[in-house]
Design a protein around this motif. Sequence first.
Motif, PDB file in Angstrom:
ATOM      1  N   VAL A 140       0.803  -1.224   0.000  1.00  0.00           N
ATOM      2  CA  VAL A 140       0.000   0.000   0.000  1.00  0.00           C
ATOM      3  C   VAL A 140       0.841   1.282   0.000  1.00  0.00           C
ATOM      4  CG1 VAL A 140      -1.686   1.349   1.312  1.00  0.00           C
ATOM      5  CG2 VAL A 140      -2.053  -1.093   0.923  1.00  0.00           C
ATOM      6  N   PRO A 141       1.896   1.420   0.838  1.00  0.00           N
ATOM      7  CA  PRO A 141       2.695   2.657   0.753  1.00  0.00           C
ATOM      8  C   PRO A 141       3.307   2.864  -0.626  1.00  0.00           C
ATOM      9  CG  PRO A 141       3.163   1.497   2.791  1.00  0.00           C
ATOM     10  CD  PRO A 141       2.347   0.566   1.951  1.00  0.00           C
ATOM     11  N   TRP A 142       3.729   1.781  -1.254  1.00  0.00           N
ATOM     12  CA  TRP A 142       4.291   1.869  -2.609  1.00  0.00           C
ATOM     13  C   TRP A 142       3.254   2.390  -3.594  1.00  0.00           C
ATOM     14  CZ3 TRP A 142       3.156  -0.619  -7.256  1.00  0.00           C
ATOM     15  CH2 TRP A 142       4.126  -0.518  -8.252  1.00  0.00           C
ATOM     16  N   ILE A 143       2.035   1.872  -3.495  1.00  0.00           N
ATOM     17  CA  ILE A 143       0.954   2.335  -4.376  1.00  0.00           C
ATOM     18  C   ILE A 143       0.632   3.806  -4.108  1.00  0.00           C
ATOM     19  CG2 ILE A 143      -1.505   2.080  -4.894  1.00  0.00           C
ATOM     20  CD1 ILE A 143      -1.208  -0.903  -4.343  1.00  0.00           C
ATOM     21  N   ALA A 144       0.513   4.156  -2.820  1.00  0.00           N
ATOM     22  CA  ALA A 144       0.132   5.526  -2.461  1.00  0.00           C
ATOM     23  C   ALA A 144       1.137   6.550  -2.962  1.00  0.00           C
ATOM     24  CB  ALA A 144      -0.016   5.642  -0.950  1.00  0.00           C
ATOM     25  N   GLY A 145       2.401   6.168  -3.046  1.00  0.00           N
ATOM     26  CA  GLY A 145       3.421   7.084  -3.528  1.00  0.00           C
ATOM     27  C   GLY A 145       3.462   7.224  -5.035  1.00  0.00           C
TER      28      GLY A 145
END
Length: 404
Positions: free
Chosen positions: A274-279
Amino acid sequence: MTARTPGAGSRAGGPAVPLIALAGVVLVSLNLRTAVTSISPLLGEIDAELGLGPGGMSMLGMIPTAMFALWGVLTPLVLRRYGLETVTVIAMIAAAAGQVLRAFAPDPWTMGVGSLIALAGMGVGNVVAPPLVKKYFPRHVPAMSMAYITGLQIGTVVPALVAVPVSESSGWRVSIGWWAALAVVAAIPWVVEAIRHGSAPVNPAAATAGERIRPWRSPVGVALALFFGTNSLGTYAFFTWLPAVAESIGMTRAEGGLALAVYSAVGLVGALVVPWIAGRVEDPYFVVILSVLAYFIGFAGLLWAPGVAPWVWIVLLGLGPSTFPLCLTLINLRTRTAAGSAALSGFSQGVGYTAASLGPAVFGMLFTGPGLGAGLAFLTVVLIVMAVVARTACRPLMLEDTLR
């Protein structure tokens, strides 16, 4: 001579990120739940020796969310007087001291005081982690968010898995006390950073032309706080009641315990992805929709097809809290400065963990009264509210730009 900023690489081709701060962030993240999950599997054994009683065990269960909520509110105030690094060191020392005190506790009162101290330290750690990432890794927020959220998940799962084996070999006092060493180690990188670069107080007025940052005066701040709160309410309800829910649909007591471990471990998927996607996307709202759908399908399975594929329903429920790493990542993605991140982190987590403390109580009352359907209906309403408020939290708007 030009001062070297914490996030700068060396001119001689040195590392692009500060390695000491990197180690510090990861080590802090590993310590944010150890005092919670290391003790839960051992409460019966501790009760037998100290005489906690039902009331004492219930109080120990309430302390984590209460301390996380309280220090979510207080930590930004502390940061106005002391720097991030100093506050982080104090937080980790408190976490260590509280866990040592619990390990030597001769009575329930000492156990309670030790828990208050340990969980206060971890509550402060919850708040300072996002602004530490913002300060030291402004160009690597998604990657570092992934690192510390993964560390948080590992620090949640591993203590619960090893608590009983360590207790059987060395006693419950060693099992809950040895995590203090990890907290001491986590303080060391921040002592080094404070000596190398100083530890200036976080000034919430600096980022807004002299006006103090008040997150509750921004639609972004309010939305993210409500997003964090509704997410935490549902997550902590299942953390508390999932073993009982599993038994209610025909699983054994051992399978109920395993269901909680699976539910927690599946959260690592969200922490990694999720953090990778959000960035990489401007608006990660689709993550919220997918998480809510995972929850709803899991709810339907528990109610209407519990014996068909119970482990599928458990895994889907574990995917539901993928909104938690999204909340933590958005604290940095929706702020421009470390001061804004600190203010938003404290506000959103203060609201979030206050709501989290209500989740287990309300769900438990409904589950043990009218039944599982009533409890899941309550969580369905919570998730609908979460989906609504998350719409604003996910939009590419900055806290500092939307203050009223």
